[in-house]
Enzyme design. Structure first.
Site, short mmCIF file in Angstrom:
data_model
loop_
_atom_site.label_atom_id
_atom_site.label_comp_id
_atom_site.label_asym_id
_atom_site.label_seq_id
_atom_site.Cartn_x
_atom_site.Cartn_y
_atom_site.Cartn_z
N TRP A 1 0.81 -1.22 0.00
CA TRP A 1 0.00 0.00 0.00
C TRP A 1 0.85 1.27 0.00
O TRP A 1 0.33 2.34 -0.23
CB TRP A 1 -0.94 0.01 1.23
N GLU B 1 11.03 -7.88 -2.94
CA GLU B 1 11.56 -6.65 -2.34
C GLU B 1 10.91 -6.57 -0.97
O GLU B 1 9.69 -6.38 -0.88
CB GLU B 1 11.11 -5.44 -3.14
N LEU B 2 11.71 -6.69 0.08
CA LEU B 2 11.10 -6.88 1.41
C LEU B 2 11.39 -5.70 2.33
O LEU B 2 11.65 -4.60 1.89
CB LEU B 2 11.59 -8.21 1.99
N GLU C 1 11.81 -2.80 11.91
CA GLU C 1 11.36 -1.72 11.04
C GLU C 1 10.15 -1.03 11.71
O GLU C 1 9.17 -1.69 12.02
CB GLU C 1 10.94 -2.35 9.70
N GLY D 1 6.72 -6.24 -0.24
CA GLY D 1 5.97 -6.16 1.00
C GLY D 1 6.84 -6.57 2.16
O GLY D 1 8.08 -6.49 2.09
N SER D 2 6.20 -7.06 3.21
CA SER D 2 6.96 -7.36 4.43
C SER D 2 7.77 -8.64 4.29
O SER D 2 7.43 -9.54 3.51
CB SER D 2 5.99 -7.49 5.60
N CYS E 1 10.14 1.57 2.32
CA CYS E 1 11.07 0.49 2.67
C CYS E 1 12.50 1.02 2.80
O CYS E 1 13.30 0.44 3.52
CB CYS E 1 11.01 -0.60 1.61
N LYS F 1 -2.36 -8.57 -7.54
CA LYS F 1 -3.18 -8.37 -6.34
C LYS F 1 -2.60 -7.20 -5.55
O LYS F 1 -1.56 -7.31 -4.91
CB LYS F 1 -3.19 -9.63 -5.44
N PRO F 2 -3.30 -6.04 -5.61
CA PRO F 2 -2.80 -4.89 -4.85
C PRO F 2 -3.16 -5.03 -3.37
O PRO F 2 -4.01 -5.85 -3.01
CB PRO F 2 -3.56 -3.71 -5.48
N ALA F 3 -2.54 -4.20 -2.53
CA ALA F 3 -2.88 -4.22 -1.10
C ALA F 3 -4.34 -3.82 -0.92
O ALA F 3 -4.86 -2.97 -1.65
CB ALA F 3 -1.98 -3.24 -0.36
N SER F 4 -4.99 -4.41 0.08
CA SER F 4 -6.42 -4.16 0.28
C SER F 4 -6.70 -2.72 0.72
O SER F 4 -7.80 -2.22 0.54
CB SER F 4 -6.98 -5.13 1.33
P1 NAP Z 1 2.51 -6.86 3.63
O1 NAP Z 1 1.64 -6.98 4.81
O2 NAP Z 1 3.55 -7.86 3.41
O3 NAP Z 1 1.53 -6.76 2.38
C1 NAP Z 1 2.01 -6.63 1.06
C2 NAP Z 1 1.07 -7.33 0.13
O4 NAP Z 1 1.05 -8.71 0.44
C3 NAP Z 1 -0.37 -6.84 0.21
O5 NAP Z 1 -0.94 -6.88 -1.08
C4 NAP Z 1 -1.02 -7.88 1.09
O6 NAP Z 1 -2.41 -8.04 0.87
C5 NAP Z 1 -0.29 -9.13 0.62
N1 NAP Z 1 -0.32 -10.24 1.56
C6 NAP Z 1 -0.40 -10.21 2.91
N2 NAP Z 1 -0.42 -11.47 3.40
C7 NAP Z 1 -0.36 -12.31 2.33
C8 NAP Z 1 -0.34 -13.73 2.18
N3 NAP Z 1 -0.39 -14.55 3.23
N4 NAP Z 1 -0.29 -14.23 0.93
C9 NAP Z 1 -0.24 -13.41 -0.15
N5 NAP Z 1 -0.26 -12.06 -0.06
C10 NAP Z 1 -0.29 -11.52 1.16
O7 NAP Z 1 3.29 -5.47 3.60
P2 NAP Z 1 2.71 -4.04 3.71
O8 NAP Z 1 2.41 -3.81 5.13
O9 NAP Z 1 1.63 -3.81 2.71
O10 NAP Z 1 3.95 -3.16 3.20
C11 NAP Z 1 4.92 -2.76 4.03
C12 NAP Z 1 6.16 -3.62 3.88
O11 NAP Z 1 6.59 -3.63 2.53
C13 NAP Z 1 7.29 -3.03 4.67
O12 NAP Z 1 8.00 -4.07 5.33
C14 NAP Z 1 8.19 -2.40 3.59
O13 NAP Z 1 9.54 -2.27 3.96
C15 NAP Z 1 7.98 -3.32 2.45
N6 NAP Z 1 8.27 -2.65 1.18
C16 NAP Z 1 9.42 -2.96 0.54
C17 NAP Z 1 9.74 -2.32 -0.64
C18 NAP Z 1 11.04 -2.65 -1.36
O14 NAP Z 1 11.24 -2.15 -2.47
N7 NAP Z 1 11.89 -3.45 -0.77
C19 NAP Z 1 8.88 -1.36 -1.18
C20 NAP Z 1 7.71 -1.08 -0.52
C21 NAP Z 1 7.41 -1.74 0.68
P3 NAP Z 1 -3.51 -7.40 1.87
O15 NAP Z 1 -3.28 -5.93 1.80
O16 NAP Z 1 -4.79 -7.82 1.29
O17 NAP Z 1 -3.24 -7.94 3.23
#
Ligand code: NAP
Length: 428
Positions: A156, A255-256, A386, A233-234, A289, A180-183
């Protein structure tokens, strides 16, 4: 939501060239994190529906892969141009669902469009290799081919550019995509899907589905027709997706999470260091991130840096990103706010002093005060986890060896920022 181009606000999934509801009519509500008001609803797709989207994307792949690079490049370039033309509306949608200030949202959208433009150009330059063979009279010829359906799961915090960066690369080489974008931020994704349709991608080549992350994620990772998973994502979710992708031995790109250090050496230009730290810590309210999560200042400049930095942080204007002059918006949701509250409380419990902020913002909701902590113990949670919020812990160090050890004391590897005349620090 007042938009010049009303067709950009979509409350349906974009599948096989059409706008679709979930068959059972299930939906997910989306909030504005600045006002907590509901902006709209999007479909909650099931695993079965995801499977059918993948089937169509796989069918579309059979012809998309045979288009020429030039044909794909033209459509991509048009998509990029349309995004730029619609930047004001796209920024408004992003600010309303994500919270970042309008100027930052516009910046992200232009960056997102530039990724598409880049891959539109690169599409025509996907060269192969000819490698000498150890056997006489032979050569090894390497050609690059599209792998098939790519599943993209995006966060998101950059709801436009994380999609365009992943998908433009895949589409440019002839793959098809299911995103699948973030909800919390589906509307930015659905808006770029509308523009992808206008740009002329054939049906099934670019798809956006919303719904339960677990169900959709499981189908994308287990379905053998999906050949590659690209995730931002995370770290926790990244590990789950890697595990799930193992059974079909998918290609994966991740990319985490990050925990970037920012080092202020004794010979730094302190005003420059303050400006850099402000930018790298507080952009997107600390929710990137690559955000600085730990600031290390040399003991001889620590007090000066802290004083000047705190003075600037006090000036940060917090509020609804749609309002003029706002520099820092809300956190994305309650659980993000709770994490920030916990990190600050914990740091204070083990000795940190609050130089500015340190509490939820008087605006209430998901707003937190831009915060600077001094005297932070390396035992504090914020030293290892983080934070993803507007909190800057400032640590003191005495020499290079010590600070390089402290900066590297993390399992999360995102960038190093530093100010001062050190050479070759990148290799440490
Ligand atoms: P997240 O909770 O990991 O969610 C990211 C995406 O994964 C969302 O679309 C989420 O969907 C989905 N997701 C969650 N649980 C899942 C599962 N069990 N199976 C499949 N998909 C799943 O992360 P976030 O809170 O949105 O983003 C923040 C994190 O992203 C931070 O740790 C940040 O550092 C990292 N990030 C890294 C970069 C990079 O370039 N390294 C860039 C941006 C962000 P829902 O929204 O529907 O739950």
């Amino acid at each position: 939501m007042e938009l010049n181009n009303k067709s950009l606000f979509r409350e349906k999934c974009f599948v096989n060239g059409l706008w679709a509801d979930s068959q059972k009519g299930n939906t997910i509500e989306v909030n504005n994190p600045a006002t907590m008001q509901i902006i709209g609803k999007v479909p909650n797709f099931s695993a079965e529906e995801t499977k059918s989207v993948i089937d169509n994307a796989d069918k579309a792949f059979q012809s998309w892969k045979n288009t020429t690079a030039k044909e794909r490049s033209i459509i991509l370039k048009k998509w990029s141009d349309l995004i730029i033309e619609n930047v004001d509306d796209l920024a408004k949608i992003m600010t309303i669902e994500q919270g970042k200030p309008l100027a930052e949202a516009k910046g992200e959208i232009l960056m997102g469009a530039s990724y598409i433009e880049f891959y539109a150009e690169e599409a025509k330059r996907v060269y192969g290799d000819i490698i000498p063979d150890p056997r006489p009279g032979k050569r090894i010829v390497i050609i690059k081919q599209p792998v098939g359906v790519v599943g993209a799961i995006t966060p998101w915090n950059f709801p436009n550019s994380m999609i365009t960066r992943k998908c433009a690369a895949a589409l440019a080489v002839g793959c098809t995509t299911v995103v699948k974008p973030a909800s919390q931020t589906p509307f930015s994704a659905l808006a770029v899907a509308e523009l992808a349709k206008v740009a002329g991608f054939p049906d099934g080549v670019f798809n956006i589905i919303t719904g339960s992350a677990k169900e959709i994620g499981m189908e994308l990772t287990k379905n053998p027709k999906v050949k590659k998973i690209s995730f931002t994502g995370s770290t926790e979710v990244g590990k789950i997706l890697m595990e799930q992708s193992a059974s079909t031995v998918k290609k994966i790109s991740m990319e985490l999470g990050g925990h970037a250090p920012f080092i202020v050496f004794e010979d730094a230009d302190i005003d420059e260091a303050v400006a850099g730290a402000l930018q790298s810590k507080f952009r997107n309210s600390g929710q990137t991130c690559i955000c600085t999560n730990r600031i290390f200042a040399h003991k001889t400049v620590y007090d000066t840096f802290l004083e000047k930095f705190t003075k600037e942080v006090k000036k940060i204007k917090v509020g609804n990103g749609l309002e003029e002059g706002i520099v820092s918006g809300p956190l994305i949701d309650k659980s993000s706010l709770e994490k920030v509250i916990d990190h600050v409380k914990d740091a204070v419990n083990v000795g940190a002093k609050i130089a500015v902020g340190g509490d939820v913002h008087p605006l209430g909701g998901n707003f937190y005060q831009p915060t600077v902590l001094s005297n932070v113990s390396t035992k504090a949670k914020i030293t290892f986890e983080e934070t993803f919020g507007p909190v800057a812990p400032v640590y003191k160090f005495s020499n290079d060896d010590e600070v390089i050890r402290m900066a590297n004391d993390t399992h999360m590897d995102l960038p190093l920022f530093y100010s001062g005349k050190r050479k070759n620090l990148e290799s440490c």
